[in-house]
Design a protein around this motif. Structure first.
Motif, PDB file in Angstrom:
ATOM      1  N   ASN A  97       0.818  -1.212   0.000  1.00 33.38           N
ATOM      2  CA  ASN A  97       0.000   0.000   0.000  1.00 33.38           C
ATOM      3  C   ASN A  97       0.848   1.257   0.000  1.00 33.38           C
ATOM      4  OD1 ASN A  97      -1.573   2.221   1.769  1.00 33.38           O
ATOM      5  ND2 ASN A  97      -3.012   1.032   0.546  1.00 33.38           N
ATOM      6  N   ILE A  98       1.910   1.287   0.789  1.00 28.34           N
ATOM      7  CA  ILE A  98       2.700   2.514   0.914  1.00 28.34           C
ATOM      8  C   ILE A  98       3.670   2.691  -0.250  1.00 28.34           C
ATOM      9  CG2 ILE A  98       4.508   3.617   2.299  1.00 28.34           C
ATOM     10  CD1 ILE A  98       3.078   2.704   4.781  1.00 28.34           C
ATOM     11  N   VAL A  99       4.272   1.597  -0.704  1.00 29.53           N
ATOM     12  CA  VAL A  99       5.300   1.706  -1.744  1.00 29.53           C
ATOM     13  C   VAL A  99       4.741   1.411  -3.132  1.00 29.53           C
ATOM     14  CG1 VAL A  99       7.570   0.909  -2.503  1.00 29.53           C
ATOM     15  CG2 VAL A  99       7.058   1.046  -0.060  1.00 29.53           C
ATOM     16  N   GLY A 100       3.860   0.413  -3.232  1.00 34.79           N
ATOM     17  CA  GLY A 100       3.418  -0.020  -4.547  1.00 34.79           C
ATOM     18  C   GLY A 100       2.177   0.664  -5.077  1.00 34.79           C
ATOM     19  N   SER A 101       1.385   1.283  -4.203  1.00 34.48           N
ATOM     20  CA  SER A 101       0.110   1.870  -4.611  1.00 34.48           C
ATOM     21  C   SER A 101       0.265   3.345  -4.964  1.00 34.48           C
ATOM     22  CB  SER A 101      -0.910   1.719  -3.477  1.00 34.48           C
ATOM     23  OG  SER A 101      -2.072   2.462  -3.730  1.00 34.48           O
ATOM     24  N   THR A 102      -0.533   3.806  -5.914  1.00 32.22           N
ATOM     25  CA  THR A 102      -0.578   5.244  -6.193  1.00 32.22           C
ATOM     26  C   THR A 102      -1.475   5.972  -5.206  1.00 32.22           C
ATOM     27  OG1 THR A 102      -2.380   4.894  -7.777  1.00 32.22           O
ATOM     28  CG2 THR A 102      -0.129   4.936  -8.656  1.00 32.22           C
ATOM     29  N   LEU A 103      -2.393   5.248  -4.562  1.00 28.62           N
ATOM     30  CA  LEU A 103      -3.296   5.877  -3.589  1.00 28.62           C
ATOM     31  C   LEU A 103      -2.628   6.041  -2.224  1.00 28.62           C
ATOM     32  CD1 LEU A 103      -6.651   4.065  -4.400  1.00 28.62           C
ATOM     33  CD2 LEU A 103      -5.938   6.352  -5.079  1.00 28.62           C
ATOM     34  N   ARG A 104      -1.865   5.041  -1.799  1.00 27.96           N
ATOM     35  CA  ARG A 104      -1.116   5.102  -0.532  1.00 27.96           C
ATOM     36  C   ARG A 104      -2.023   5.538   0.629  1.00 27.96           C
ATOM     37  NH1 ARG A 104       2.731   7.505  -4.263  1.00 27.96           N
ATOM     38  NH2 ARG A 104       4.349   5.982  -4.724  1.00 27.96           N
ATOM     39  N   CYS A 105      -3.086   4.798   0.843  1.00 31.02           N
ATOM     40  CA  CYS A 105      -4.058   5.176   1.870  1.00 31.02           C
ATOM     41  C   CYS A 105      -3.466   5.201   3.274  1.00 31.02           C
ATOM     42  CB  CYS A 105      -5.249   4.225   1.828  1.00 31.02           C
ATOM     43  SG  CYS A 105      -6.157   4.270   0.265  1.00 31.02           S
ATOM     44  N   LEU A 106      -2.436   4.388   3.531  1.00 29.56           N
ATOM     45  CA  LEU A 106      -1.803   4.365   4.844  1.00 29.56           C
ATOM     46  C   LEU A 106      -0.802   5.496   5.041  1.00 29.56           C
ATOM     47  CD1 LEU A 106      -1.031   0.560   5.405  1.00 29.56           C
ATOM     48  CD2 LEU A 106      -2.949   1.879   6.297  1.00 29.56           C
ATOM     49  N   LEU A 107      -0.371   6.125   3.956  1.00 28.05           N
ATOM     50  CA  LEU A 107       0.697   7.121   4.068  1.00 28.05           C
ATOM     51  C   LEU A 107       0.328   8.307   4.944  1.00 28.05           C
ATOM     52  CD1 LEU A 107       3.527   8.042   3.299  1.00 28.05           C
ATOM     53  CD2 LEU A 107       2.560   9.018   1.194  1.00 28.05           C
ATOM     54  N   PRO A 108      -0.857   8.939   4.797  1.00 24.94           N
ATOM     55  CA  PRO A 108      -1.178  10.061   5.688  1.00 24.94           C
ATOM     56  C   PRO A 108      -1.134   9.675   7.161  1.00 24.94           C
ATOM     57  CG  PRO A 108      -2.688  10.033   3.826  1.00 24.94           C
ATOM     58  CD  PRO A 108      -1.924   8.753   3.782  1.00 24.94           C
ATOM     59  N   ALA A 109      -1.633   8.479   7.489  1.00 23.91           N
ATOM     60  CA  ALA A 109      -1.612   8.026   8.880  1.00 23.91           C
ATOM     61  C   ALA A 109      -0.180   7.861   9.371  1.00 23.91           C
ATOM     62  CB  ALA A 109      -2.378   6.712   9.013  1.00 23.91           C
ATOM     63  N   ALA A 110       0.668   7.268   8.557  1.00 27.82           N
ATOM     64  CA  ALA A 110       2.063   7.082   8.954  1.00 27.82           C
ATOM     65  C   ALA A 110       2.784   8.414   9.104  1.00 27.82           C
ATOM     66  CB  ALA A 110       2.776   6.194   7.932  1.00 27.82           C
ATOM     67  N   LEU A 111       2.446   9.383   8.261  1.00 29.83           N
ATOM     68  CA  LEU A 111       3.108  10.691   8.328  1.00 29.83           C
ATOM     69  C   LEU A 111       2.759  11.440   9.609  1.00 29.83           C
ATOM     70  CD1 LEU A 111       2.708  11.825   4.615  1.00 29.83           C
ATOM     71  CD2 LEU A 111       4.865  11.360   5.793  1.00 29.83           C
ATOM     72  N   VAL A 112       1.495  11.396  10.035  1.00 25.03           N
ATOM     73  CA  VAL A 112       1.148  12.134  11.253  1.00 25.03           C
ATOM     74  C   VAL A 112       1.693  11.440  12.501  1.00 25.03           C
ATOM     75  CG1 VAL A 112      -0.889  13.200  10.242  1.00 25.03           C
ATOM     76  CG2 VAL A 112      -1.141  11.064  11.529  1.00 25.03           C
ATOM     77  N   LEU A 113       2.048  10.164  12.381  1.00 25.25           N
ATOM     78  CA  LEU A 113       2.728   9.481  13.482  1.00 25.25           C
ATOM     79  C   LEU A 113       4.222   9.787  13.486  1.00 25.25           C
ATOM     80  CD1 LEU A 113       1.003   5.971  13.338  1.00 25.25           C
ATOM     81  CD2 LEU A 113       0.598   7.800  14.985  1.00 25.25           C
ATOM     82  N   ASP A 114       4.669  10.558  12.476  1.00 31.07           N
ATOM     83  CA  ASP A 114       6.095  10.856  12.330  1.00 31.07           C
ATOM     84  C   ASP A 114       6.899   9.557  12.270  1.00 31.07           C
ATOM     85  OD1 ASP A 114       8.199  12.636  11.971  1.00 31.07           O
ATOM     86  OD2 ASP A 114       8.622  12.805  14.108  1.00 31.07           O
ATOM     87  N   ALA A 115       6.356   8.594  11.542  1.00 32.19           N
ATOM     88  CA  ALA A 115       6.943   7.258  11.487  1.00 32.19           C
ATOM     89  C   ALA A 115       8.273   7.262  10.737  1.00 32.19           C
ATOM     90  CB  ALA A 115       5.974   6.291  10.813  1.00 32.19           C
TER      91      ALA A 115
END
Length: 243
Positions: A97-115
């Motif tokens: 989802n994060i690397v292979g998808s163009t939508l990257r639905c998990l990315l906003p959540a990971a970003l606000v966690l400062d992951a």
């Protein structure tokens, strides 16, 4: 197609050196392979311990989306629960989802966690930020973060096959001098914008907080998206009031 299933980082590095193509649940590439041809050699991390962690402050790239539960922060749990159908979530992985998808639905959540991301190349594992992971399409092993005080996630309703729905992710962490750090990420179309600002302890500070966010990468958002950000941020601050 020959599929490698490494059980150690050294094996995974060997397969990378063999030009093995990383795959997760293959939910995104299967149709492409059927059309264009399958790779000779592929590699799945589903047996690699480092890619299968599921803990309060860590999540492996090979974890299937349907397994993500309330052991992780609310923002990440809710984000995973909105992706595709139940069948998709039982096959798709965090890394896909994060690397292979163009939508990257998990990315906003990971970003606000400062992951932070741990990735693997032929020289071994190393830690980097999510921006580099997305830009260079690294082989992701896992994500790690510090648990926020509270977090939230909103995904606008959308029809299947239509344009990507608006996503707003928020997380609030303890800062210095009794204040807090608010992080917000917005997916508008295929682009993700982020912003963070210090804030006080209540919803009465919402206007000041929103002014702070307007001075970040969230400033150019269209009015409709800004309205959702206002609602989500105000709601998060109200939840903080009630703690």
């Amino acid at each position: 197609m020959l599929l490698r299933l490494p059980t150690s980082l050294s094996e995974a590095r060997e397969h990378l050196a063999e030009q093995a193509v990383p795959v997760g649940g293959a939910t995104l590439v299967w149709a492409q392979w059927q059309r264009d041809g399958f790779p000779e050699l592929a590699m799945s991390l589903r047996r690699l311990p480092e890619a299968n962690v599921l803990e309060p402050e860590a999540l492996g790239a090979a974890v299937l989306l349907h397994r993500i539960d309330d052991r992780v922060p609310e923002v990440l749990h809710r984000a995973a629960g909105t992706i595709g159908t139940g069948a998709v979530r039982r096959a798709a992985t965090v890394g896909g989802n994060i690397v292979g998808s163009t939508l990257r639905c998990l990315l906003p959540a990971a970003l606000v966690l400062d992951a932070r991301a741990t990735v693997l190349d032929r020289d071994g594992p190393y830690e980097t930020d999510l921006a580099e992971v997305v830009a260079k399409r690294h082989l992701l092993l896992n994500l790690s973060w510090r648990t926020p005080l509270i977090s939230g996630y909103y995904k606008a309703p959308a029809e299947a096959g239509g344009p990507p729905p608006l996503v707003v992710a928020t997380a609030l962490s303890a800062g210095g001098d009794g204040r807090y750090r608010l992080r917000t990420a917005v997916r508008d179309g295929y682009e993700v914008a982020t912003g963070s600002t210090e804030c006080g302890a209540g919803a009465e500070d919402a206007d000041e907080v929103l002014d702070g966010l307007a001075a970040t990468g969230l400033g150019p958002l269209p009015p409709a998206a800004r309205d959702v950000v206002r609602r989500e941020v105000t709601g998060l601050l109200r939840r903080l009031d009630g703690r």
